[in-house]
Design an enzyme around this catalytic site. Structure first.
Site, PDB file in Angstrom:
ATOM      1  N   CYS A 134       0.859  -1.202   0.000  1.00 55.79           N
ATOM      2  CA  CYS A 134       0.000   0.000   0.000  1.00 55.79           C
ATOM      3  C   CYS A 134       0.888   1.243   0.000  1.00 55.79           C
ATOM      4  O   CYS A 134       0.647   2.215  -0.712  1.00 55.79           O
ATOM      5  CB  CYS A 134      -0.887   0.038   1.238  1.00 55.79           C
ATOM      6  SG  CYS A 134      -1.900  -1.432   1.495  1.00 55.79           S
ATOM      7  N   CYS A 172     -28.355  -7.855  11.490  1.00 57.09           N
ATOM      8  CA  CYS A 172     -29.608  -7.162  11.810  1.00 57.09           C
ATOM      9  C   CYS A 172     -30.755  -7.710  10.972  1.00 57.09           C
ATOM     10  O   CYS A 172     -31.834  -7.977  11.488  1.00 57.09           O
ATOM     11  CB  CYS A 172     -29.469  -5.657  11.541  1.00 57.09           C
ATOM     12  SG  CYS A 172     -29.264  -4.673  13.034  1.00 57.09           S
TER      13      CYS A 172
END
Lengths: 157, 283
Positions: free
Chosen positions: B98, B244
C-alpha cells in the site's frame, strides 16, 4: 398390511386434530381486528401463556412489553405499551386478534404477527439468514396463542 | 389515536423501571486530544425524521465508553497494529505494498473514510472503502482480493478510518450516487422478514428505548469498523447489517452486495455531521 392400518389410524387421528384447529390462512378477523372463535377449541392455559411471554425462544413478548406480573423475568423492554390491565382493556376476542396479527387492529404497528405464514418480504428460515426450504410456520402455534390470550386475560388492574 | 394514548400511559408506567432512557450527555475525547462529535443537528435530508443525531457511543455504559477514550484501552487497536504492518508489506505480482503508492497512511488517508461510500467515475459505480481496497489489491498490486468482511480487510479498513477520526462524516447523496442512495433509503424503511421489521422501526422510531436488555441506538455507522465486546473482534458494517436483517427472521443479503453498498451509503448519510470514530468500541 399392518403398516397400512397404522398409517390410516394416524391419518384419522391427525385429521381430527387438524379439524379443530384453525390454520393461519383460515383465521377470520372481525371488523377492528378481533378473532371471535378460539383457534383450537381447547381452553388456553395461563401458566403456559406466561411461559410463552417470557421465553426468548417462544413469544419473547417481554422484549418489548413490561408486565408487572412477570417481574421475576429479567429485562422487560419499553417498545410497546405495558400489558398491565390488558385483561380490562380488551376482550378475549380482541386479545386473540392482537396476538395473532396486531396489524389488523393497529395498522402499521411494529408488533410482529404471531399467527401468520405469508405476505412477508424476504422471509428467512428462522434466524439462519437463509431462504426457507419449507413453508413457514407461524411464530407461535394455535394453542400457544390461546395460552397467551388466557394469561393476558388475567391481567386486571 | 388509541395507540398513541396507550403508548403515553405505558411510558408513564415504565418510567420508574427503566434503567436508561435515551442517550447520555457524556463527551468523547480520544487520547485526551481528538474531539469527537457524538451529537449534532440532523442533516437536512432527514427532513425532521430525526432532529438530532447521536453516535452509538452515547448509548453505551460508562465502562464501554471508556474503552474508546484511550487507544491503549481500545481492543480494536490490536488489529489496527497488524494492518499497519500489512500497509508496508509487499504483496502480489507487482511487487507493491500500500505504502508504495500511498506513502505514510497517517498522511495520505486523512479524510478518506469521511466521504465513503462514494462514486468512482472510472468504474461507474458507488464504492465502499472495502471495494476500493480490493480494487487496489487486484488491479494495482496483483494481489488476491480479501474477503469482503474478513479480518484482514476489516483491520485495514479500521486503520484507514482511524486517520479521519474527528473529521465530520460527509457522504454525498446526490449526483451520480443518487440512485443508490434512494435504493438504500427504500431498504431502510422496508419491513423485512417474518418479524416484519425495518431499520427505522428500531433505530428511527425507538432509539433510546430498551428492547429486552439492549439499549437501542440510532444505528449510526460513523464508528465502523466496530470492536464488539460481544464477539471480541472488529466488525465490518456489512456484517452488522447482515446480522440485523437475519434477526428479523429474513433471508439476509451478502456483505459486499449492491444492496448493502446502497444501504451503507444511505445509513452513512444519516450520520453526516457526526465525527468519524472508527475503530469504535460497543457491546
Amino acid at each position: 398390511m399392518k403398516l397400512t392400518t397404522l398409517t390410516l389410524a394416524a391419518a384419522l387421528i391427525g385429521g381430527a386434530a387438524w379439524a379443530a384447529e384453525t390454520a393461519p390462512k383460515d383465521v377470520v378477523f372481525a371488523e377492528g381486528g378481533a378473532i371471535e372463535v378460539s383457534l383450537t377449541g381447547v381452553a388456553g392455559d395461563p401458566v403456559e401463556g406466561a411461559n410463552v411471554l417470557s421465553k426468548r425462544s417462544l413469544g419473547n413478548c417481554v422484549a418489548c412489553h413490561q408486565v408487572s406480573a412477570l417481574a421475576d423475568v429479567p429485562f422487560h423492554g419499553e417498545i410497546g405499551p405495558a400489558l398491565d390491565g390488558a385483561g380490562d382493556r380488551w376482550s378475549e376476542a380482541e386479545l386473540r386478534g392482537l396476538v395473532a396479527n396486531a396489524k389488523m387492529t393497529f395498522e402499521g404497528t411494529m408488533m410482529p404477527a404471531f399467527y401468520k405464514v405469508d405476505g412477508y418480504i424476504r422471509p428467512g428460515d428462522a434466524f439462519t439468514g437463509k431462504a426457507p426450504e419449507a413453508p413457514l410456520s407461524p411464530l407461535l402455534t394455535a394453542q400457544q396463542i390461546e395460552d397467551v390470550v388466557a394469561f393476558l386475560a388475567t391481567l386486571k388492574e | 389515536m388509541r395507540f398513541k394514548a396507550m403508548t403515553a400511559i405505558a411510558a408513564l408506567v415504565a418510567a420508574p423501571l427503566a434503567v436508561m432512557a435515551g442517550p447520555d450527555d457524556d463527551e468523547l475525547v480520544i487520547n485526551g486530544e481528538i474531539n469527537i462529535v457524538t451529537k449534532t443537528a440532523a442533516p437536512a435530508h432527514l427532513d425532521g425524521a430525526l432532529t438530532e443525531i447521536y453516535s452509538g457511543w452515547r448509548f453505551r455504559s460508562d465502562e464501554t465508553q471508556a474503552l474508546e477514550m484511550d487507544d491503549f484501552e481500545n481492543p480494536g487497536m490490536v488489529a489496527v497494529d497488524a494492518a499497519r504492518e500489512v500497509w508496508d508489506t509487499v504483496d502480489g505480482s507487482e511487487g507493491k505494498a500500500c505504502a508504495s503508492c500511498h506513502n505514510a497512511v497517517e498522511d495520505s488517508m486523512v479524510g478518506v473514510k469521511a466521504v465513503y461510500p462514494k462514486w468512482n467515475e472510472g468504474a461507474g459505480e458507488v464504492r465502499t472503502l472495502e471495494m476500493q481496497v480490493n480494487d487496489c489489491r487486484t488491479s494495482r498490486m496483483g494481489a488476491e482480493a480479501w474477503k469482503y468482511e474478513g479480518g484482514e480487510m476489516t483491520a485495514m479498513s479500521a486503520l484507514i478510518a482511524m486517520q479521519s477520526r474527528g473529521l465530520p462524516v460527509n457522504v454525498a447523496i446526490d449526483g451520480p450516487v443518487q440512485t443508490a442512495w434512494e435504493q438504500g433509503k427504500e431498504m431502510y424503511y422496508t419491513r423485512y422478514g417474518q418479524l416484519e421489521l425495518s431499520c427505522a422501526n428500531c433505530h428511527e422510531d425507538n432509539w433510546g428505548n430498551m428492547i429486552r436488555a439492549d439499549h437501542l441506538s440510532q444505528g449510526q455507522i460513523n464508528g465502523f469498523p466496530t470492536y464488539r465486546l460481544k464477539n471480541t473482534k472488529l466488525n465490518a458494517v456489512h456484517d452488522r447489517f447482515k446480522g440485523c436483517i437475519r434477526d428479523t427472521r429474513a433471508e439476509t443479503f451478502k456483505p459486499g452486495s449492491p444492496e448493502f453498498v446502497a444501504l451503507e451509503l444511505y445509513v452513512a448519510s444519516r450520520g453526516n455531521g457526526l465525527s468519524v470514530e472508527g475503530p469504535s468500541v460497543r457491546n
